[in-house]
Motif scaffolding. Structure first.
Motif, PDB file in Angstrom:
ATOM      1  N   GLU A  30      -8.246  19.219  15.071  1.00  0.00           N
ATOM      2  CA  GLU A  30      -7.791  19.746  13.889  1.00  0.00           C
ATOM      3  C   GLU A  30      -6.684  19.846  13.212  1.00  0.00           C
ATOM      4  O   GLU A  30      -6.325  19.718  11.975  1.00  0.00           O
ATOM      5  N   ASP A  31      -5.511  20.052  14.398  1.00  0.00           N
ATOM      6  CA  ASP A  31      -4.147  19.775  13.933  1.00  0.00           C
ATOM      7  C   ASP A  31      -3.967  18.206  13.326  1.00  0.00           C
ATOM      8  O   ASP A  31      -2.736  18.333  12.694  1.00  0.00           O
ATOM      9  N   ASN A  32      -4.711  17.350  13.698  1.00  0.00           N
ATOM     10  CA  ASN A  32      -4.247  15.938  13.235  1.00  0.00           C
ATOM     11  C   ASN A  32      -5.147  15.429  12.132  1.00  0.00           C
ATOM     12  O   ASN A  32      -4.959  14.433  11.688  1.00  0.00           O
ATOM     13  N   ILE A  33      -6.503  16.041  12.020  1.00  0.00           N
ATOM     14  CA  ILE A  33      -7.481  15.064  11.192  1.00  0.00           C
ATOM     15  C   ILE A  33      -7.699  16.086  10.145  1.00  0.00           C
ATOM     16  O   ILE A  33      -7.689  17.133  10.026  1.00  0.00           O
ATOM     17  N   ASP A  34      -7.501  15.203   8.878  1.00  0.00           N
ATOM     18  CA  ASP A  34      -7.461  15.974   7.543  1.00  0.00           C
ATOM     19  C   ASP A  34      -8.991  16.241   6.930  1.00  0.00           C
ATOM     20  O   ASP A  34      -8.798  17.423   6.363  1.00  0.00           O
ATOM     21  N   LEU A  35      -9.717  15.432   7.190  1.00  0.00           N
ATOM     22  CA  LEU A  35     -11.036  15.854   6.415  1.00  0.00           C
ATOM     23  C   LEU A  35     -12.021  15.329   7.490  1.00  0.00           C
ATOM     24  O   LEU A  35     -12.035  14.523   8.304  1.00  0.00           O
ATOM     25  N   SER A  36     -13.342  16.257   7.508  1.00  0.00           N
ATOM     26  CA  SER A  36     -14.227  15.932   8.170  1.00  0.00           C
ATOM     27  C   SER A  36     -15.621  15.556   7.311  1.00  0.00           C
ATOM     28  O   SER A  36     -15.826  15.813   6.056  1.00  0.00           O
ATOM     29  N   LYS A  45      -6.385  11.116   7.484  1.00  0.00           N
ATOM     30  CA  LYS A  45      -7.442  11.121   8.502  1.00  0.00           C
ATOM     31  C   LYS A  45      -8.800  11.583   8.318  1.00  0.00           C
ATOM     32  O   LYS A  45      -8.994  12.728   8.113  1.00  0.00           O
ATOM     33  N   VAL A  46      -9.789  10.793   8.551  1.00  0.00           N
ATOM     34  CA  VAL A  46     -11.164  11.292   8.247  1.00  0.00           C
ATOM     35  C   VAL A  46     -12.152  10.951   9.506  1.00  0.00           C
ATOM     36  O   VAL A  46     -11.834   9.895   9.997  1.00  0.00           O
ATOM     37  N   THR A  47     -12.882  11.899   9.850  1.00  0.00           N
ATOM     38  CA  THR A  47     -13.751  12.046  11.114  1.00  0.00           C
ATOM     39  C   THR A  47     -15.071  12.221  10.710  1.00  0.00           C
ATOM     40  O   THR A  47     -15.356  13.106  10.117  1.00  0.00           O
ATOM     41  N   GLY A  48     -15.975  11.461  11.273  1.00  0.00           N
ATOM     42  CA  GLY A  48     -17.606  11.933  11.114  1.00  0.00           C
ATOM     43  C   GLY A  48     -18.034  12.566  12.475  1.00  0.00           C
ATOM     44  O   GLY A  48     -19.238  12.954  12.321  1.00  0.00           O
ATOM     45  N   ASN A  49     -17.092  12.905  12.986  1.00  0.00           N
ATOM     46  CA  ASN A  49     -17.794  13.411  14.507  1.00  0.00           C
ATOM     47  C   ASN A  49     -17.114  14.922  14.436  1.00  0.00           C
ATOM     48  O   ASN A  49     -16.068  15.227  14.448  1.00  0.00           O
ATOM     49  N   ALA A  50     -18.109  16.000  14.605  1.00  0.00           N
ATOM     50  CA  ALA A  50     -17.839  17.221  14.344  1.00  0.00           C
ATOM     51  C   ALA A  50     -17.007  17.817  15.631  1.00  0.00           C
ATOM     52  O   ALA A  50     -16.122  18.559  15.290  1.00  0.00           O
ATOM     53  N   ASN A  51     -17.145  17.331  16.682  1.00  0.00           N
ATOM     54  CA  ASN A  51     -16.410  17.740  17.828  1.00  0.00           C
ATOM     55  C   ASN A  51     -15.142  17.191  17.664  1.00  0.00           C
ATOM     56  O   ASN A  51     -14.027  18.183  18.161  1.00  0.00           O
ATOM     57  N   ALA A  84       0.820  -1.263  -0.023  1.00  0.00           N
ATOM     58  CA  ALA A  84       0.051  -0.150  -0.031  1.00  0.00           C
ATOM     59  C   ALA A  84       0.785   1.370   0.003  1.00  0.00           C
ATOM     60  O   ALA A  84       1.727   1.409   0.750  1.00  0.00           O
ATOM     61  N   GLN A  85       0.669   2.326  -0.763  1.00  0.00           N
ATOM     62  CA  GLN A  85       1.313   3.557  -0.963  1.00  0.00           C
ATOM     63  C   GLN A  85       0.593   4.475  -0.065  1.00  0.00           C
ATOM     64  O   GLN A  85       1.324   5.739   0.178  1.00  0.00           O
ATOM     65  N   ILE A  86      -0.524   4.183   0.146  1.00  0.00           N
ATOM     66  CA  ILE A  86      -1.376   5.647   0.894  1.00  0.00           C
ATOM     67  C   ILE A  86      -2.481   5.052   1.716  1.00  0.00           C
ATOM     68  O   ILE A  86      -3.053   3.963   1.622  1.00  0.00           O
ATOM     69  N   ILE A  87      -2.743   5.571   2.908  1.00  0.00           N
ATOM     70  CA  ILE A  87      -3.578   4.862   3.941  1.00  0.00           C
ATOM     71  C   ILE A  87      -4.797   6.094   4.194  1.00  0.00           C
ATOM     72  O   ILE A  87      -4.689   7.344   4.186  1.00  0.00           O
ATOM     73  N   LEU A  88      -6.029   5.755   3.862  1.00  0.00           N
ATOM     74  CA  LEU A  88      -7.153   6.279   4.597  1.00  0.00           C
ATOM     75  C   LEU A  88      -7.484   5.924   6.027  1.00  0.00           C
ATOM     76  O   LEU A  88      -7.864   4.589   6.062  1.00  0.00           O
ATOM     77  N   PHE A  89      -7.756   6.649   6.817  1.00  0.00           N
ATOM     78  CA  PHE A  89      -7.661   6.314   8.226  1.00  0.00           C
ATOM     79  C   PHE A  89      -8.897   6.926   8.874  1.00  0.00           C
ATOM     80  O   PHE A  89      -9.094   8.434   8.918  1.00  0.00           O
ATOM     81  N   THR A  90      -9.915   6.195   9.322  1.00  0.00           N
ATOM     82  CA  THR A  90     -11.362   6.765   9.723  1.00  0.00           C
ATOM     83  C   THR A  90     -11.059   6.851  11.355  1.00  0.00           C
ATOM     84  O   THR A  90     -10.348   6.123  11.977  1.00  0.00           O
TER      85      THR A  90
END
Length: 385
Positions: free
Chosen positions: A329-335, A317-323, A295-301
């Motif tokens: 925000e310094d660590n999570i790339d996408l909401s 990194k992707v989160t579905g949690n707005a809080n 794997a060259q790239i990781i998607l991490f939820t």
């Protein structure tokens, strides 16, 4: 669809251009770290293994070290051994060198101590960094991408927002001819029968059921209840209270594609399409296995949030949690929180994730890369003797 990547001599494609210092054993890990500290543009992969391992556990460590060296994001590799360890440093280096990338090996005993090993290693690594710096990115078709899919710190939003959105992004990559793999066997327990229906053959479906049985048997052999570790305390606090709930949410990351095969830990898939790899639910060891598998790239939820990165691959990194997105925000790339709020669909967020995947493949750094997160760990399946 295209992105800018590095075409390697064996035809594979890297999206990063790392020079790695790879210890073959824990006895050489500190020396490898000291070499990397002296040479900008290198990264060490220290670990605790490489000696007094037997059988399948030994073979898995060897396979993983070779796979990490072969990963197309690695442009050059210096293997550092002690000289008397169980994992054969020179054989690991020879296997990595078969890819055509610059590869060398040194051992502490042959160099006559750590000081001389560091001196020689620094010279070799410096030369490698200068050489790979001349490599240029070129236009690459998206079908060359191999995606690893991971989740960690899941909460109640993971299974209804981030995981299905990542699953849609994975489907888009597979529709374009790419490859993706799901991991974390522990988090298939209770949902394995659902996933097995997507296997391309009865044999692939049976292998998927088998890796779940093996996982359960390992827990039973310890005489403990696996529910003591899964779901984790953080999962439960986040609203995921049973292992079945966690698994049913986890498999949404797998999208809808048929399963072409089931891989052992660190095994490289022999074709394109969607695969399942047998890894533990522990995030770092799971990611390491997929990187060894190419794997060259990781998607991490993540629902609770995590800073996890990798020494050789970008982790988005992707989160579905707005809080969580606001707090980390310094660590999570996408909401993906818009799905929960009703302001975005799974498909819309999945397309946004896929667009980010292409941008990162083309060189955009993730937040974990910018902050220097190099979490790394190799999975063991037996005690050390």
């Amino acid at each position: 669809m295209k992105f800018l990547g590095y075409r390697r001599g064996n035809g594979q494609v890297g999206i990063r251009n790392h020079v790695i210092i790879l210890p073959s054993t824990v006895c050489a890990s500190e020396t490898a770290v000291k070499i990397a500290a002296q040479v900008g543009g290198t990264v060490a992969l220290p670990h605790q293994h490489g000696c007094c391992q037997i059988g399948a556990d030994h073979e898995q460590t060897v396979r993983t070290l070779i796979g990490l060296g072969k990963n197309p994001n690695v442009a050059a590799c210096l293997v550092v051994g002690l000289g008397c360890e169980g994992v054969p440093a020179k054989e690991v280096a020879e296997a990595i060198a078969s890819t055509g990338k610059p590869t060398e090996v040194i051992t502490i005993q042959e160099c006559r101590g750590t000081l001389r090993t560091i001196e020689q290693g620094v010279r070799i690594a410096r030369k490698m960094v200068q050489e790979v710096a001349t490599y240029q990115r070129e236009e690459i078709d998206v079908s060359e991408l191999v995606l690893g899919i991971e989740c960690g710190g899941s909460d109640a939003t993971s299974g209804i927002a981030a995981n299905p959105a990542v699953g849609h992004a994975s489907d888009l990559l597979l529709a374009a001819g790419g490859t993706a793999m799901l991991s974390e066997t522990t988090e298939l327990i209770g949902a394995e029968h659902v996933l097995a229906r997507r296997a391309v053959t009865p044999e692939v479906g049976e292998k998927l059921l088998e890796i779940v049985r093996r996982c359960e048997e390992r827990a039973k052999s310890l005489g403990v209840d696996i529910r003591g570790g899964q779901p984790t305390p953080g999962n439960i606090q986040g609203g995921v209270i049973t292992i079945e709930e966690k698994s049913l949410g986890c498999i949404y990351k797998a999208g809808t594609a048929p399963i072409q095969g089931v891989l052992e830990y660190g095994e490289i898939p022999q074709g394109k399409g969607f695969y399942v790899m047998d890894t533990p639910g522990q995030d770092i060891e799971s990611i390491t296995g997929m990187l060894a598998g190419g794997a060259q790239i990781i998607l991490f939820t993540t629902g609770r949030g995590t800073p996890t990165g990798s020494p050789i691959a970008p982790v988005i990194k992707v989160t579905g949690n707005a809080n969580t997105f606001e707090i980390l925000e310094d660590n999570i790339d996408l909401s993906a929180a818009g799905i929960v709020a009703g302001t975005a669909t799974i498909q819309e967020v999945g397309e946004k994730i896929f667009a980010e995947l292409l941008a990162v493949a083309g060189g955009k750094p993730t937040k974990a890369e910018i902050l220097g997160h190099h979490e790394f760990g190799i999975y063991k399946i037996a005690p050390t003797f």
